[in-house]
Design an enzyme around this catalytic site. Structure first.
Site, PDB file in Angstrom:
ATOM      1  N   LYS A  39       7.719  -0.439   9.661  1.00 10.01           N
ATOM      2  CA  LYS A  39       6.700   0.416   9.018  1.00 10.01           C
ATOM      3  C   LYS A  39       7.417   1.373   8.053  1.00 10.01           C
ATOM      4  CE  LYS A  39       3.071  -1.337  10.932  1.00 10.01           C
ATOM      5  NZ  LYS A  39       2.143  -2.092  10.078  1.00 10.01           N
ATOM      6  N   GLN A  53      -2.180  -6.900   6.061  1.00  8.21           N
ATOM      7  CA  GLN A  53      -1.676  -6.914   4.686  1.00  8.21           C
ATOM      8  C   GLN A  53      -1.362  -8.341   4.251  1.00  8.21           C
ATOM      9  OE1 GLN A  53       1.450  -3.959   4.566  1.00  8.21           O
ATOM     10  NE2 GLN A  53      -0.010  -2.292   4.827  1.00  8.21           N
ATOM     11  N   ASP A  76      -1.064   1.742  14.130  1.00  5.33           N
ATOM     12  CA  ASP A  76      -0.631   2.994  13.495  1.00  5.33           C
ATOM     13  C   ASP A  76      -0.717   4.189  14.457  1.00  5.33           C
ATOM     14  OD1 ASP A  76      -0.091   1.651  11.137  1.00  5.33           O
ATOM     15  OD2 ASP A  76      -2.068   2.046  10.277  1.00  5.33           O
ATOM     16  N   ARG A 105      -8.684  -0.984  -0.671  1.00  9.03           N
ATOM     17  CA  ARG A 105      -9.430  -2.218  -0.923  1.00  9.03           C
ATOM     18  C   ARG A 105     -10.555  -1.997  -1.916  1.00  9.03           C
ATOM     19  NH1 ARG A 105      -6.702  -2.412   3.639  1.00  9.03           N
ATOM     20  NH2 ARG A 105      -6.210  -4.403   4.653  1.00  9.03           N
ATOM     21  N   GLY A 133       2.931   0.281   1.385  1.00  8.02           N
ATOM     22  CA  GLY A 133       3.011  -1.148   1.707  1.00  8.02           C
ATOM     23  C   GLY A 133       1.708  -1.860   1.384  1.00  8.02           C
ATOM     24  N   SER A 159      -0.891  -9.365  10.711  1.00  4.79           N
ATOM     25  CA  SER A 159      -0.792  -8.323   9.686  1.00  4.79           C
ATOM     26  C   SER A 159      -1.973  -8.426   8.734  1.00  4.79           C
ATOM     27  CB  SER A 159       0.522  -8.486   8.907  1.00  4.79           C
ATOM     28  OG  SER A 159       0.431  -7.813   7.668  1.00  4.79           O
ATOM     29  N   LYS A 180      -7.857   5.348   4.469  1.00  2.20           N
ATOM     30  CA  LYS A 180      -6.847   4.889   3.508  1.00  2.20           C
ATOM     31  C   LYS A 180      -6.975   3.384   3.270  1.00  2.20           C
ATOM     32  CE  LYS A 180      -2.306   5.069   4.750  1.00  2.20           C
ATOM     33  NZ  LYS A 180      -1.661   3.745   4.557  1.00  2.20           N
ATOM     34  N   SER A 181      -7.087   2.608   4.338  1.00  3.76           N
ATOM     35  CA  SER A 181      -7.160   1.144   4.179  1.00  3.76           C
ATOM     36  C   SER A 181      -8.375   0.735   3.355  1.00  3.76           C
ATOM     37  CB  SER A 181      -7.259   0.468   5.547  1.00  3.76           C
ATOM     38  OG  SER A 181      -6.042   0.567   6.222  1.00  3.76           O
TER      39      SER A 181
END
Ligand code: S3P
Length: 439
Positions: free
Chosen positions: A348, A174, A321, A28, A100, A172, A23-24
Site C-alpha cells: 500500500k 484497482q 484499508d 471513478r 495508486g 484488487s 475517495k474511491s
C-alpha cells in the site's frame, strides 16, 4: 502542520460529523465523466490530494472540469468529457502523485485509446507494483511498459483492444477496474474473475454512464464497445474515513457520535462487522440509495467491553484499508486478535503491515506480524510515543487516534499525509472531543 501532538483524551467523542466524501467513488466519477460524451454533473467529489491527481490527469488529456461549488468535504463539478473524439495527446508525462487508484485505473482508460502516455508518481507510488495492471492490459493488446522492477514510470500506448476473460491473482479493485475500463473500448465481453470480491464501485457506476455490466459471483463483465454518455453522480461520505472516528468513539469512554450520509456499500464496510463482533456499539440506519450506492446514518457509542477476534482472509478485501485502525482497537480488546491474508498491506502507500507492527510496539502493545498475518494481544494501556506516518494517510490517522487513547503525549510526524484522503481530520477529531469543546 507536518507534525501534530495529541494528548490523552480526558473525554469521549460527542456530536454529529459531516465526513468528507468517498475517495474511491470520486476517482471513478471523474474518470468516467472524462470519457463521456456531454457534460456530467458530479455532486460531492472529494477535494483531496489523490482526487486532485485524477482531475489534473484527465484535464491533461482534454476533459474540462468546472468547479461550481463546494468545500473539502465535497465539490460540485461540471465535467465535459472527450467523448468519441478521444483523449488529447498530453504534452508530457502525467504525474499521479501518491494515488495508486489514479495510476491503475487511468492505465485501464488509456489502454483503449490511440495515445502514448507515461504515468509517473511520488516516491511511494513509484515503489508500488504496476505489473498487476500492465499484464492484463497487454493481453488485451495494449503496449504497456513498466520499469525493470515492474513499477512506474509506466508507458501506455493504447487502442485496438480485444476482449478477454482475466483470472486476477489478487483481490484488487484497482486491477479489476483497470481491466473493465479497458473492456469498455474492446469489442465483445471482457470479464474479470477475482479470488475474492473487492470493492465494486466501478461495476455499479459504469451502467450509470451507459456501459452494460453483468455480475455473477466473483465474475464481473462489461460488453464493449460502449460509448459513455454524460451522467449525474452523487458521492456519499467515505466509510473508510468514518472508520477512524468510529474506532476512537468505540474506545474512548463517554462517546456518542452520529455520522450522516455515509456510503454503506457491503464491499467496503467489513470493518463494521469486525468492530461489532469485538463488542462495539454501532447502529446503521439505511437511507434511500444515492444512485447505485447504498448510504445511511451511523451511530457509534463507547463499547462496554471489547474482545479479540479472528479476521479470516476471506473478510479482508472488504476492510483492507481499515486494518491499521482495527489493529489499534484490538490493543484495547481482551485476548488475541488475528488478521489473516493481509499480505497486500505490504504494497500500500507504505508497508502497512510492518509500520503497524512497529507503531503498536512503540506504543507498548504486544504485537507480531508474519509475511501475511498480524496478531495483537490485549488489553494494553498504551503509552504515548513519537510515531511517523511513513507518508501514509491511513497511518497518520491511526496514530492520531492512538494519541487520544495512549497515556501522555503522542507526536505524529509527517501528519500532513492526511491530505490524501481527509485534509480536515485533525480538526474534526479534536472538535468532537468533549462534545465540541477545545481538544
Ligand atoms: C481502491 C482499492 C483498494 C484500496 C485503495 C482504493 C480503489 O486497493 O486499498 O485505497 O479505489 O479501487 P486494491 O484494489 O489494490 O486492493
Amino acid at each position: 502542520m507536518s507534525d501534530v501532538i495529541l494528548e490523552h483524551a480526558g473525554a469521549g467523542l460527542v456530536g454529529e460529523l459531516r465526513l468528507p466524501t468517498d475517495k474511491s467513488i470520486s476517482h471513478r466519477a471523474v474518470l468516467l465523466a472524462a470519457q463521456a460524451e456531454g457534460e456530467s454533473f458530479l455532486i460531492g467529489v472529494l477535494d483531496s490530494a489523490d482526487v486532485r491527481s485524477t482531475m489534473a490527469a484527465v484535464e491533461a488529456l482534454g476533459a474540462s472540469i468546472n468547479r461550481v461549488h463546494g468545500d473539502e468535504r465535497g465539490m460540485q463539478l461540471k465535467v465535459r468529457g472527450w467523448g468519441e473524439a478521444g483523449p488529447a495527446q498530453p504534452a508530457g508525462p502525467i504525474d499521479c502523485g501518491n494515488s495508486g487508484t489514479t495510476a491503475r485505473l487511468l492505465a485501464g482508460v488509456l489502454a483503449g485509446w490511440p495515445v502514448d502516455v507515461t504515468l509517473t508518481g511520488d516516491g511511494s507510488l513509484s515503489q508500488r507494483p504496476m505489473e498487476r495492471v500492465a499484464a492484463p492490459l497487454r493481453l488485451m493488446g495494449a503496449h504497456v511498459e513498466t520499469s525493470a522492477a515492474g513499477t512506474l514510470p509506466m508507458r501506455i500506448r493504447g487502442g485496438g483492444l480485444t476482449a478477454i476473460t482475466y483470472e486476477s491473482p489478487v483481490a484488487s479493485a484497482q486491477v479489476k477496474s483497470a481491466v473493465l475500463l479497458a473492456g469498455v473500448r474492446a469489442d465483445g465481453v471482457t470479464s474479470v474473475i477475482e479470488p475474492r470480491t473487492s470493492r465494486d464501485h466501478t461495476e455499479r457506476m459504469l451502467p450509470v454512464f451507459g456501459a452494460p455490466v453483468e455480475r455473477d459471483g466473483l465474475t464481473a463483465s462489461v460488453t464493449g464497445p460502449a460509448p459513455l454518455k454524460a451522467a449525474q453522480v452523487i458521492v456519499p461520505a467515505d466509510p473508510s474515513s468514518a472508520a477512524f472516528i468510529m474506532a476512537a468513539a468505540t474506545v474512548l469512554p463517554g462517546s456518542k457520535v452520529l455520522l450522516p450520509n455515509v456510503g454503506l456499500n457491503p464491499t467496503r464496510i467489513g470493518f463494521v462487522d469486525v468492530l461489532k463482533e469485538m463488542g462495539a456499539r454501532i447502529t446503521l440506519k439505511d437511507l434511500p440509495a444515492m444512485g447505485n450506492e447504498s448510504v445511511g446514518t451511523i451511530v457509534v457509542q463507547t463499547a462496554q467491553q471489547l474482545t479479540g477476534v479472528t479476521v479470516p482472509a476471506a473478510a479482508v478485501p472488504a476492510l483492507i484499508d481499515e486494518v491499521p485502525v482495527l489493529a489499534l482497537v484490538a490493543t484495547q480488546a481482551s485476548g488475541r486478535t488475528r488478521f489473516e491474508g493481509v499480505g497486500e498491506l505490504r504494497v500500500k502507500e507504505s508497508d502497512r503491515l510492518e509500520a503497524v507492527r512497529a507503531g503498536l510496539e512503540a506504543l507498548g502493545a504486544p504485537v507480531e506480524a508474519g509475511e501475511d498475518w498480524l496478531e495483537v494481544h490485549g488489553p494494553t494501556t498504551l503509552t504515548g510515543a513519537t510515531l511517523h506516518s511513513a507518508d501514509d494517510h491511513r497511518l497518520a490517522m491511526t496514530w492520531a487516534v492512538a494519541g487520544l487513547i495512549a497515556s501522555g503525549e503522542t507526536c505524529v510526524e509527517g501528519f500532513d499525509a492526511v491530505d490524501v484522503s481527509y485534509p480536515a481530520f485533525h480538526t474534526d477529531l479534536t472538535g468532537l472531543l468533549g462534545g465540541g469543546a477545545e481538544g
